[in-house]
Design a protein around this motif. Sequence first.
Motif, mmCIF file in Angstrom:
data_model
loop_
_atom_site.group_PDB
_atom_site.id
_atom_site.type_symbol
_atom_site.label_atom_id
_atom_site.label_comp_id
_atom_site.label_asym_id
_atom_site.label_seq_id
_atom_site.Cartn_x
_atom_site.Cartn_y
_atom_site.Cartn_z
ATOM 1 N N ASN A 57 90.250 102.574 8.282
ATOM 2 C CA ASN A 57 89.431 103.181 7.221
ATOM 3 C C ASN A 57 90.386 103.620 6.111
ATOM 4 O OD1 ASN A 57 87.943 105.091 5.710
ATOM 5 N ND2 ASN A 57 86.588 105.518 7.433
ATOM 6 N N HIS A 58 91.517 104.196 6.540
ATOM 7 C CA HIS A 58 92.649 104.484 5.652
ATOM 8 C C HIS A 58 93.809 103.584 6.081
ATOM 9 C CE1 HIS A 58 90.574 108.572 5.228
ATOM 10 N NE2 HIS A 58 90.367 107.892 4.121
ATOM 11 N N GLY A 59 94.405 102.878 5.136
ATOM 12 C CA GLY A 59 95.373 101.838 5.473
ATOM 13 C C GLY A 59 96.714 102.338 5.949
ATOM 14 N N ASP A 60 97.034 103.628 5.724
ATOM 15 C CA ASP A 60 98.344 104.164 6.112
ATOM 16 C C ASP A 60 98.255 104.981 7.404
ATOM 17 O OD1 ASP A 60 96.882 106.258 5.049
ATOM 18 O OD2 ASP A 60 98.549 107.097 3.880
ATOM 19 N N GLU A 61 97.249 104.673 8.233
ATOM 20 C CA GLU A 61 97.071 105.355 9.528
ATOM 21 C C GLU A 61 97.062 104.263 10.585
ATOM 22 O OE1 GLU A 61 93.534 107.725 8.968
ATOM 23 O OE2 GLU A 61 94.340 108.580 7.113
ATOM 24 N N TYR A 62 98.103 104.257 11.452
ATOM 25 C CA TYR A 62 98.414 103.018 12.178
ATOM 26 C C TYR A 62 98.046 103.013 13.665
ATOM 27 C CZ TYR A 62 100.880 102.161 7.861
ATOM 28 O OH TYR A 62 101.178 101.993 6.532
ATOM 29 N N ARG A 99 98.270 101.710 2.436
ATOM 30 C CA ARG A 99 97.936 102.878 1.598
ATOM 31 C C ARG A 99 96.620 103.495 2.040
ATOM 32 N NH1 ARG A 99 98.098 100.897 -4.513
ATOM 33 N NH2 ARG A 99 97.037 102.898 -4.693
ATOM 34 N N ARG A 100 96.457 104.778 1.742
ATOM 35 C CA ARG A 100 95.187 105.449 2.031
ATOM 36 C C ARG A 100 94.067 104.896 1.145
ATOM 37 N NH1 ARG A 100 93.350 110.281 4.142
ATOM 38 N NH2 ARG A 100 91.466 111.111 3.190
ATOM 39 N N LEU A 101 94.378 104.784 -0.142
ATOM 40 C CA LEU A 101 93.365 104.398 -1.128
ATOM 41 C C LEU A 101 93.434 102.897 -1.407
ATOM 42 C CD1 LEU A 101 93.855 107.348 -3.643
ATOM 43 C CD2 LEU A 101 92.364 107.253 -1.631
ATOM 44 N N LEU A 143 88.781 105.646 14.068
ATOM 45 C CA LEU A 143 90.109 106.155 14.440
ATOM 46 C C LEU A 143 90.949 106.447 13.194
ATOM 47 C CD1 LEU A 143 90.594 103.647 17.352
ATOM 48 C CD2 LEU A 143 90.456 106.141 17.618
ATOM 49 N N HIS A 144 91.337 107.700 13.067
ATOM 50 C CA HIS A 144 92.191 108.146 11.953
ATOM 51 C C HIS A 144 93.455 108.805 12.489
ATOM 52 C CE1 HIS A 144 89.353 107.899 8.448
ATOM 53 N NE2 HIS A 144 88.504 107.806 9.455
ATOM 54 N N SER A 145 94.481 108.859 11.615
ATOM 55 C CA SER A 145 95.664 109.693 11.815
ATOM 56 C C SER A 145 95.876 110.462 10.518
ATOM 57 C CB SER A 145 96.888 108.827 12.145
ATOM 58 O OG SER A 145 96.682 108.106 13.339
ATOM 59 N N GLY A 146 96.984 111.192 10.424
ATOM 60 C CA GLY A 146 97.180 112.041 9.255
ATOM 61 C C GLY A 146 97.580 111.298 7.989
HETATM 62 ZN ZN LIG Z 1 92.100 108.822 7.700
#
Ligand SMILES: [Zn+2]
Length: 332
Positions: A57-62, A99-101, A143-146
Motif C-alpha cells: 500500500n506504501h512502497g517503502d514498507e517491505y 517510496r511511500r507516495l 500489511l504496513h510497516s513504519g
Molecule cells: Zn504504511
Amino acid sequence: MSISPVVAEVDFGQPGRQLGQLRVPQSRDDSGWGTILVPILVIAGGSGPTVLLTAGNHGDEYEGQVALLDLARTLREEEVQGRVILLPAMHYPACVAGRRLSPLDGRDFNRCFPGDPFGGFALSLAHFVDSVLLPLCDFQMDLHSGGTGMDILPSAVGHVLDDPDMQARTLAMADAFGAPTTLLLREVNAGPTLLAAAERRGIVALSSELGGGGRLNPDNLAITKRGARNVLHHAGVLEGPPQPGAYGAAQRMTVPDLAHYVFAPCDGIWEAADPLGRAVSSGNPAGLLHRIEALGEPPIELWYAATGVLWCVRHAGRVKAGDPVAVIARPL
Ligand SMILES: [Zn+2]
C-alpha cells in the motif's frame, strides 16, 4: 456490473490457482491507452471464507511485500478451504520506486479510499479494491510497516471501533496474527484508509506495523510470514490453529487518542530522549527539536503527555511542523 475501468485478468469465481494482473489505466504521452499491471494471486478451493491479504500500500514498507511473495510461492491449492486473494505490491508504482507516495501523482494510496473510478491510477485502483474486492471478503489484512519516516514496534493493528462485537472479532484476529503486540489505534485521518473502507463494509479487518526506517528487518519478516498464515488459520481457510511466536501471546495495547502522540511544533532536527520500546511517563522530556535558523537559542524541548511504552519513534532526522515524533501505547 462494476463501472471500474480496472480489468482483473483473473476470474474470482473460478477454483484453482490463478496468477495474473489487475490492468489499471494510466495514460502517458507515448501511450494513451497505456495500463499498469498490478500482480495478483487467487487461490480457491472447497468451501470457506474469503481472505484478502495486501501489502505495498506504501512502497517503502517491505516486510509485508516479501511475506506475501513468500506466501504466493508456498501456499498450495490443496490446503485452501475457501479463497485467498493476494496483492503483494498493491500500489505498484510506489513499490517499484521504493517510496511511500506515488511517483505518478504524489498520492498516498492509503488516503485514496473509497476511491473514484475516473480519478486516475491510485483513485481508480482504490475504487476497484473497495467496490469489487472487498465485497468478496470475510476477512482482510493490509500489511504496513513504519516506512522511511517512522520505526514502530511489530504489531497487528486494528482501529478503535464503536461496535463491541466487531471490536472483539478484530482483537481476536489480531491476537491470532501473533505479533508481539496487538494494538488498537486511534489514527490520524483514518477515514480514507483501506482499513476503514473494509470496516465500513462490515469486514473483520486489520492493518499492521512491522518495523520501518525504509529497510527490511529479518526478525519482523519472520513475524509477518508466520502472521500471514496465522490469519488464514484464524479464518478457517487453513486447517489447524495459529502458531504463536517464541515470545508467547500478543500483549494488548492501545493508542486511544491524540494525546498519546508527540507532534513537532516547528521544523527542525529531532533528537529523541528515548529508544523505541522504552517505558515513558507523562511530563518527562521526549526530546529536543533543533532549529538550524535559531543560532544562539536553545533547542525546543518537547514533553510526553501520556504514560506507557514508546510504540513509534521518528526515524528520519529532519522533521516538519506538525509531524509526529513519538507515539505512546498503553496496556488495553
Ligand atoms: Zn504504511
